[in-house]
Structure formats: C-alpha cells, structure tokens
Motif scaffolding. Structure first.
Motif, PDB file in Angstrom:
ATOM      1  N   LEU A 114      -4.635   2.766  -9.399  1.00  0.00           N
ATOM      2  CA  LEU A 114      -3.812   3.955  -9.164  1.00  0.00           C
ATOM      3  C   LEU A 114      -2.611   4.019 -10.097  1.00  0.00           C
ATOM      4  O   LEU A 114      -1.779   4.919  -9.985  1.00  0.00           O
ATOM      5  CB  LEU A 114      -3.341   3.978  -7.708  1.00  0.00           C
ATOM      6  N   GLY A 115      -2.507   3.054 -11.002  1.00  0.00           N
ATOM      7  CA  GLY A 115      -1.407   3.070 -11.955  1.00  0.00           C
ATOM      8  C   GLY A 115      -0.182   2.305 -11.519  1.00  0.00           C
ATOM      9  O   GLY A 115       0.886   2.414 -12.143  1.00  0.00           O
ATOM     10  N   PHE A 116      -0.295   1.533 -10.435  1.00  0.00           N
ATOM     11  CA  PHE A 116       0.821   0.738  -9.950  1.00  0.00           C
ATOM     12  C   PHE A 116       0.720  -0.689 -10.477  1.00  0.00           C
ATOM     13  O   PHE A 116      -0.249  -1.068 -11.124  1.00  0.00           O
ATOM     14  CB  PHE A 116       0.847   0.726  -8.417  1.00  0.00           C
ATOM     15  N   ARG A 117       1.713  -1.490 -10.146  1.00  0.00           N
ATOM     16  CA  ARG A 117       1.677  -2.901 -10.506  1.00  0.00           C
ATOM     17  C   ARG A 117       1.070  -3.696  -9.354  1.00  0.00           C
ATOM     18  O   ARG A 117       1.439  -3.491  -8.184  1.00  0.00           O
ATOM     19  CB  ARG A 117       3.084  -3.411 -10.796  1.00  0.00           C
ATOM     20  N   GLY A 118       0.157  -4.597  -9.673  1.00  0.00           N
ATOM     21  CA  GLY A 118      -0.445  -5.471  -8.673  1.00  0.00           C
ATOM     22  C   GLY A 118      -0.273  -6.924  -9.071  1.00  0.00           C
ATOM     23  O   GLY A 118      -0.501  -7.275 -10.228  1.00  0.00           O
ATOM     24  N   ILE A 119       0.146  -7.746  -8.099  1.00  0.00           N
ATOM     25  CA  ILE A 119       0.359  -9.172  -8.370  1.00  0.00           C
ATOM     26  C   ILE A 119      -0.375  -9.980  -7.312  1.00  0.00           C
ATOM     27  O   ILE A 119      -0.139  -9.802  -6.106  1.00  0.00           O
ATOM     28  CB  ILE A 119       1.860  -9.545  -8.334  1.00  0.00           C
ATOM     29  N   GLN A 120      -1.265 -10.855  -7.739  1.00  0.00           N
ATOM     30  CA  GLN A 120      -1.939 -11.761  -6.812  1.00  0.00           C
ATOM     31  C   GLN A 120      -1.146 -13.059  -6.691  1.00  0.00           C
ATOM     32  O   GLN A 120      -0.625 -13.563  -7.684  1.00  0.00           O
ATOM     33  CB  GLN A 120      -3.357 -12.074  -7.285  1.00  0.00           C
ATOM     34  N   VAL A 121      -1.079 -13.570  -5.458  1.00  0.00           N
ATOM     35  CA  VAL A 121      -0.400 -14.837  -5.204  1.00  0.00           C
ATOM     36  C   VAL A 121      -1.392 -15.757  -4.509  1.00  0.00           C
ATOM     37  O   VAL A 121      -1.807 -15.493  -3.370  1.00  0.00           O
ATOM     38  CB  VAL A 121       0.852 -14.636  -4.338  1.00  0.00           C
ATOM     39  N   HIS A 122      -1.783 -16.827  -5.180  1.00  0.00           N
ATOM     40  CA  HIS A 122      -2.766 -17.751  -4.633  1.00  0.00           C
ATOM     41  C   HIS A 122      -2.178 -19.105  -4.236  1.00  0.00           C
ATOM     42  O   HIS A 122      -2.867 -19.898  -3.589  1.00  0.00           O
ATOM     43  CB  HIS A 122      -3.888 -17.992  -5.659  1.00  0.00           C
TER      44      HIS A 122
ATOM     45  N   TYR B 201      -6.721  -6.267  -3.538  1.00  0.00           N
ATOM     46  CA  TYR B 201      -5.726  -5.228  -3.270  1.00  0.00           C
ATOM     47  C   TYR B 201      -4.825  -4.992  -4.479  1.00  0.00           C
ATOM     48  O   TYR B 201      -4.421  -3.850  -4.740  1.00  0.00           O
ATOM     49  CB  TYR B 201      -4.880  -5.617  -2.049  1.00  0.00           C
ATOM     50  N   ALA B 202      -4.522  -6.046  -5.208  1.00  0.00           N
ATOM     51  CA  ALA B 202      -3.726  -5.878  -6.422  1.00  0.00           C
ATOM     52  C   ALA B 202      -4.484  -5.030  -7.435  1.00  0.00           C
ATOM     53  O   ALA B 202      -3.919  -4.150  -8.101  1.00  0.00           O
ATOM     54  CB  ALA B 202      -3.372  -7.240  -7.017  1.00  0.00           C
ATOM     55  N   GLY B 203      -5.786  -5.274  -7.563  1.00  0.00           N
ATOM     56  CA  GLY B 203      -6.608  -4.479  -8.470  1.00  0.00           C
ATOM     57  C   GLY B 203      -6.683  -3.024  -8.052  1.00  0.00           C
ATOM     58  O   GLY B 203      -6.687  -2.116  -8.899  1.00  0.00           O
ATOM     59  N   TYR B 204      -6.758  -2.790  -6.735  1.00  0.00           N
ATOM     60  CA  TYR B 204      -6.773  -1.418  -6.223  1.00  0.00           C
ATOM     61  C   TYR B 204      -5.484  -0.701  -6.613  1.00  0.00           C
ATOM     62  O   TYR B 204      -5.505   0.466  -7.037  1.00  0.00           O
ATOM     63  CB  TYR B 204      -6.952  -1.436  -4.710  1.00  0.00           C
ATOM     64  N   ALA B 205      -4.348  -1.400  -6.472  1.00  0.00           N
ATOM     65  CA  ALA B 205      -3.075  -0.801  -6.861  1.00  0.00           C
ATOM     66  C   ALA B 205      -3.063  -0.444  -8.342  1.00  0.00           C
ATOM     67  O   ALA B 205      -2.582   0.629  -8.739  1.00  0.00           O
ATOM     68  CB  ALA B 205      -1.931  -1.764  -6.529  1.00  0.00           C
ATOM     69  N   GLU B 206      -3.618  -1.320  -9.162  1.00  0.00           N
ATOM     70  CA  GLU B 206      -3.640  -1.078 -10.609  1.00  0.00           C
ATOM     71  C   GLU B 206      -4.527   0.115 -10.963  1.00  0.00           C
ATOM     72  O   GLU B 206      -4.247   0.844 -11.914  1.00  0.00           O
ATOM     73  CB  GLU B 206      -4.092  -2.337 -11.332  1.00  0.00           C
TER      74      GLU B 206
ATOM     75  N   LEU C  83      -5.642   2.666   7.318  1.00  0.00           N
ATOM     76  CA  LEU C  83      -5.253   3.870   6.579  1.00  0.00           C
ATOM     77  C   LEU C  83      -4.140   3.562   5.587  1.00  0.00           C
ATOM     78  O   LEU C  83      -3.716   4.442   4.841  1.00  0.00           O
ATOM     79  CB  LEU C  83      -4.780   4.979   7.534  1.00  0.00           C
ATOM     80  N   GLY C  84      -3.662   2.319   5.605  1.00  0.00           N
ATOM     81  CA  GLY C  84      -2.559   1.976   4.712  1.00  0.00           C
ATOM     82  C   GLY C  84      -2.895   2.143   3.254  1.00  0.00           C
ATOM     83  O   GLY C  84      -2.062   2.596   2.444  1.00  0.00           O
ATOM     84  N   MET C  85      -4.121   1.794   2.865  1.00  0.00           N
ATOM     85  CA  MET C  85      -4.526   1.934   1.468  1.00  0.00           C
ATOM     86  C   MET C  85      -4.421   3.379   1.009  1.00  0.00           C
ATOM     87  O   MET C  85      -4.043   3.650  -0.138  1.00  0.00           O
ATOM     88  CB  MET C  85      -5.970   1.439   1.293  1.00  0.00           C
ATOM     89  N   ASN C  86      -4.748   4.290   1.924  1.00  0.00           N
ATOM     90  CA  ASN C  86      -4.686   5.712   1.570  1.00  0.00           C
ATOM     91  C   ASN C  86      -3.298   6.121   1.113  1.00  0.00           C
ATOM     92  O   ASN C  86      -3.145   7.002   0.247  1.00  0.00           O
ATOM     93  CB  ASN C  86      -5.077   6.577   2.773  1.00  0.00           C
ATOM     94  N   GLU C  87      -2.283   5.494   1.714  1.00  0.00           N
ATOM     95  CA  GLU C  87      -0.935   5.973   1.445  1.00  0.00           C
ATOM     96  C   GLU C  87      -0.414   5.559   0.078  1.00  0.00           C
ATOM     97  O   GLU C  87       0.611   6.069  -0.372  1.00  0.00           O
ATOM     98  CB  GLU C  87       0.001   5.550   2.567  1.00  0.00           C
ATOM     99  N   LEU C  88      -1.114   4.662  -0.610  1.00  0.00           N
ATOM    100  CA  LEU C  88      -0.791   4.462  -2.016  1.00  0.00           C
ATOM    101  C   LEU C  88      -1.073   5.747  -2.802  1.00  0.00           C
ATOM    102  O   LEU C  88      -0.382   6.059  -3.775  1.00  0.00           O
ATOM    103  CB  LEU C  88      -1.594   3.299  -2.599  1.00  0.00           C
ATOM    104  N   ILE C  89      -2.079   6.481  -2.360  1.00  0.00           N
ATOM    105  CA  ILE C  89      -2.382   7.768  -3.004  1.00  0.00           C
ATOM    106  C   ILE C  89      -1.241   8.753  -2.771  1.00  0.00           C
ATOM    107  O   ILE C  89      -0.848   9.504  -3.672  1.00  0.00           O
ATOM    108  CB  ILE C  89      -3.717   8.326  -2.473  1.00  0.00           C
TER     109      ILE C  89
END
Length: 628
Positions: free
Chosen positions: A514-522, A507-512, A450-456
C-alpha cells in the motif's frame, strides 16, 4: 427549496458536528446526495468513508471519546444498519454520545417485506437511548434535536431513521399547529453539582480516612487538575481504570496505574489496605479487585445513576459531574499532614516500574517478548501522542507498560471490549487531532478482522493530515492469545488450535504493497531499532513483531484458582504445554510457580499419555524451568 436531508445536515452542523463517518447505499441515497452537494459548494460537513459500516460506528464512538463532541455515523437501510450495531454497543457500554443516521426504504414499503426493509426501530431498541423514524417533514426537527439532546445527557447512542422518500421531501419548518413540535437546538449542560449537604458528607468521609484511595475512570476526563488537588489534600493514592489511564499523568508518583488482571501490584495493595475508596467516574467491573465488605468506606461520583453502588457497597452515592463535584468538595477537604500512606504507595510504585522493565527484558526462545515491544514503544512515545489498544493481550501489555504523560491520550473499547476497535480508534484519533502522532497496538487476530482494511482508509486520507506519523504495532503470534489464556486460566481447558490458530501472513509486506513502511521484528535485539525507525518516519509504519504466544498475560498476584486451572489445562493436553510452562516460569516469581507445580504434582505421576502431540516430555524438564 430546502429538503429534509438538507435541513438535517444544517441542523447537525448547528449541534456542533463537523465530521461524519459514513458508508453509502440506496436507502440513504438522497441524504448522501445532499451531503455531496454541500461538500461541492463548501458549506458541508466532512464526510469520512472507511471500508465498512462497523468501522463507521466505531470511529464515531472514538471521535466522541477523543473530542468530547457527539460522534455521528451514517449508513443505509438493513444491511448497513445491522453492520453498525457493534460500534453503537461500544458507544452504549462506554457511555459515549453518538447519533446514527440510518436510511430506510420508502414509507410505503414498511411492513410489507420488500427488499432491504426491516423493523429498524425494533432492531435498535436495545442499543439506543432514543430511536425514531421520521415520517413527515414537520416531525424531523424535533426528532433530530431529541436525538442529540438525549445522546448528550444520557451519554448513549441515539438513532434517527430516514426513509428514502422522506429524505427528499420539501421542508418549510414546523408550523404552529396541533401535534407539531417546535424544538430547541440548544445543547444541555452535564456539569451537575450535588446539593450542599451531599458535598459536606463526601468531604467528611474523605477527611476521616487515613488510607484513602481514588479510583479514577474515563468519566473524570477533563478533571485532571481538581482530582490531583483533592488527592494531594487527602493524602490519597490514585488508581486509574484502564479507560481512565490518560486522566492522570504517569509521572504522578502516587498514581499506580490499573488494578486487576491488567494492573499493578501496588494498585492491588492499595485496594487491600485502604480504609476509604472514592470512585470517580468509573464503572470498574471486577468486584473481586475492590475492597472487602466492611474494609473501606466508599463514595462514588457519577453521571450515570445506574452505575452507582453496583460494584461496591458505597456509603454515599453522588449524582454529579466529577470535576464540578470535586470543585465543590475541595474547599472542605482538610490538608493531611501525615503523608506516609501516599509516600509508601509512591515508593512501591517505583519498585514495580523496575519489575516491569525486568519482565520486558526476559528473552524467550519461542518468539520476541511482547512486553519488550510495548515497553520500547512506551519509551519512544512523542508528546501529544494518542495510543490505542485492542482487546486481547495487547490490552494487557498496554495496561502493564504504556505510561501516558499529560497531553497524551489513550483509549480502547472498554466494557464491550470488541476486537478490531484499535484501528478505527486510531484513524478517528488522527482525524480528531491531525497535527499529532498516533500509535495503534493490535493483535494479529484483530488486525485480520477488519483492521487490515483500515490501512486502505489511511492511504486514502493521510495526505490531509499535517502530521502523518502513524505507527501500527502488530503482536504477530498466530494465536488468539487472550482467549487461549482465558481457556486455560478461567476454565481449565487446553488451548484448542482449531479455534485459536491465526493464519500467518506478512503484515509488513502488506503495508509495503500500500506504499507504507513495513518492518519485521524476529528477535529481541531488533526491537529497539524498529521502534526508533518507526518514530523517525513521517508516515505510516507497520511493525510486524513475531512475538511468543506463550508469555502469560496474567494478574500481578496470580490467584490459586488461576494457577490450578492453568495446571488442569496442561494436564488435559495443551498443544503448546512445554512452552507455556517454560515461559510462565520465566515470567513469574518462584512463589507463583510453586502453586503451579503443586497443582501439576510435578515430580510425581507422569502425564505423557494425555498430551495431544507426539512428543513426550519428562517431568524433569518441567522442574528444570524453575532454574530460569
């Protein structure tokens, strides 16, 4: 005319409530309507509506933890009520005062098997210290007051059930009449101090000790200064339980953080060598990491009588508030002149911190080192930050690498250790302290729950926070990592992909989206830049860290049982066997690895036919990992 709902809203305001976490439904509709009316006329309570009733109750629990106030959650009848149960168990098991206001269908429906009608009193009987259905307006004052008073004194959740028709009934106040209770809305004090003879005995036991250890839990919250002064006089070392991590600042040199699976080697050595242990506001559950019988004299101070003397055969059990009790004991403590015990603890802890940094610097070829990510987060923590951790391997990294200074807060679902709590905790922390930054550390499995929901939810409310800095660090390893390791170390079973694999996503793309910043670390060399950017941004940033699933979150002094069980799991055909052995070899000292090798009979029989995959690995490859 005042209705029952309007009275309840005013009464909970009188109890100091300024915010509730709710989700609507017809069973609580009249009450919600009254909440909306008070919001429109500016006299109401802030209503926060996340995406799920379970989130509501977890947020209410977190609110209680971060503010010291009573947390309040609101939901409709049967389905909404059932969804809240997990969060209420979190409050129960972590000793937090929470009041749940739950709807019910009309009085006439009770017991008649109509839609969304169930026996809610029976449902909540185990989780709540008090649960009652309001059946008449004359009863409601006493029920609400009793719920709050009991929740505060017993530090447990209470439940008030409001049938839909009762919510809208006229309320004139309880009359002076037979069977009618006129109750008090005065909040009780929990600053309980034991009698003088008990205080004297406690001081005598501490004074007699030469190697004193304080084990400090969340029950000591608000007592930092007096705990430190008592420890200085006693020449004591301090260990904190995981939920008590923020009670004692990390820069106290004789504070060795946690003990056990998520702890430090200096803490373990304290436990093994102390002659006196003082448990302050903690129900630390792992008895195998407490002193042996007869090794140390024990004192426990707690407001929960049922928690005393249950983990260790303490000589003295003190029913009292930690701060108030220590204030009474302090004048009777003799200042130790020989501080070699405390100084030795501090010296060993400095070496341990160096070891933790070395562990964070190891480079694995199957993903980013998760320790490096959390160590970098720790190194950038701003003043006043709140850090939340989820159940799972993020709790291990939180225990091993996060160092909270004075003014910082940190918490998690403790005894219940439910997954996904880190996100609602973090959002609740933002509401509790909107002028301060928040960091949520969470695994990908918990984030998908349910964590993803809470970005909303954050998107909905972030505009009202003065400080919008909110960093979500996702340990992205496509694995329910803690359970995978528990299968190996506790049960000797290989990790089972059918239950453990987590479907990967961006997950970074999902954040974006919603209008947030997403950063991938590989890669490891991207960690520092990602963390720096996240803490420079006044908004929400998701750090999507693609970490190794095979870095062992094992105790600082691995036991023979754990080593042997891990070996058994590999022999049964763990699907990521080679990476597990290789990464374990890199993470642990040769003394530990020798145990694993001995259990595996390396250099002897081959076990290629037991593996589930099609790749055969020579035993020499396993042996060769020792060189790393």
């Amino acid at each position: 005319m005042t209705t029952v709902s309007e009275f309840v809203i005013q009464r909970i305001k009188d109890w100091g409530v300024s915010r509730v976490f709710g989700f609507p439904g017809d069973g609580i509709g009249e009450f919600d309507g009254a909440l909306g009316k008070t919001e429109r006329d500016g006299t109401g309570i802030e209503y926060v509506r996340p995406t799920h009733e379970e989130i509501c109750s977890l947020m209410a629990t977190a609110h209680a933890k971060f503010t010291g106030e009573v947390g309040v959650c609101v939901a409709t009848s049967s389905p909404g009520a059932f969804h809240m149960i997990n969060g209420l168990y979190d409050a129960q098991m972590d000793n937090q005062p929470v009041v749940a206001i739950v709807g019910q269908q009309g009085l006439a429906s009770i017991g008649t098997f109509t839609q969304q009608t169930s026996d809610l009193e029976r449902v909540f009987a185990d989780v709540a210290c008090y649960v009652e259905t309001v059946t008449t307006p004359e009863q409601v004052q006493a029920v609400v007051d009793t719920a709050f008073r009991t929740a505060i004194l017993r530090k447990q959740p209470a439940v008030v059930i409001l049938p839909h028709d009762v919510q809208g009934m006229k309320f004139d106040g309880p009359p002076v009449a037979h069977w009618v209770s006129r109750s008090s809305g005065a909040a009780p004090s929990t600053r309980i101090v034991p009698e003088a003879s008990v205080v004297r005995r406690m001081a005598d036991i501490i004074n007699a000790g030469e190697k004193v250890t304080f084990l400090v839990g969340a029950g000591a919250q608000g007592s930092t200064d007096v705990v430190l002064e008592a420890a200085k006089r006693a020449g004591a070392g301090i260990i904190t339980a995981l939920r008590g991590k923020d009670v004692i600042s990390a820069d106290v040199p004789f504070h060795t953080q946690q003990v056990g699976l998520l702890g430090s080697l200096p803490s373990l050595h304290q436990i093994q060598r102390c002659d006196t242990i003082v448990l302050l506001g903690t129900n630390y559950p792992y008895g195998e990491y407490l002193p042996k019988d007869g090794q140390a004299r024990g004192v426990q101070v707690d407001l929960k009588p049922e928690s005393m003397g249950i983990r260790y055969p303490t000589e003295l059990n003190v029913w009292g508030d930690v701060g108030a009790t220590l204030e009474a004991v302090l004048p009777l403590l003799t200042q130790k002149t020989d501080l070699s015990w405390q100084e030795g603890i501090a010296d060993e802890m400095r070496g341990w911190e160096d070891e933790m940094r070395k562990q964070a610097e190891i480079v694995y070829d199957d993903g980013v080192n998760p320790r490096r990510v959390i160590q970098a987060v720790n190194d950038h923590l701003p003043e006043g930050v709140t850090v939340t951790a989820d159940a799972g391997t993020t709790a291990d990294w939180y225990g091993h690498h996060i160092r909270l200074k004075r003014g910082m807060r940190g918490d998690m679902s403790g005894r219940l250790a439910t997954m996904l709590a880190a996100m609602p905790y973090a959002v609740a922390a933002k509401f509790a302290r909107p002028d301060r930054p928040v960091v949520c550390t969470i695994g990908d499995g918990a984030f998908q729950m349910l964590g993803m929901n809470e970005l909303i939810t954050v998107k909905k409310y972030q505009k009202q926070w003065a400080n919008k800095q909110f960093v979500v660090v996702i340990m992205h390893n496509d694995d329910l990592g803690q359970v995978s390791w528990e299968m190996r170390t506790e049960d000797g079973n290989p990790m089972w992909r059918g239950s453990q694999d987590v479907e990967t996503m961006d997950y970074a793309g999902y954040a974006e989206l919603l209008g947030f910043r997403g950063i991938q670390v590989h890669s490891d060399d991207e960690v520092e830049a990602a963390v720096t950017a996240a803490f420079a941004f006044d908004g929400l940033t998701v750090i999507d860290a693609y970490v190794s699933r095979n870095v062992p979150p094992l105790p600082p002094h691995i036991t023979a049982e754990y080593a042997i069980n891990t070996a058994k799991a590999l022999l049964k055909g763990d699907p990521v066997e080679l990476d597990v052995v290789k990464d374990t070899a890199q993470a642990f000292a040769s003394e530990t690895l020798d145990r694993v090798k001995g259990a595996l009979h390396l250099g002897g029989d081959r076990h290629d036919d037991t593996r589930h995959d099609d790749t055969k690995h020579d035993d020499t490859k396993h042996v060769g990992t020792d060189e790393k």
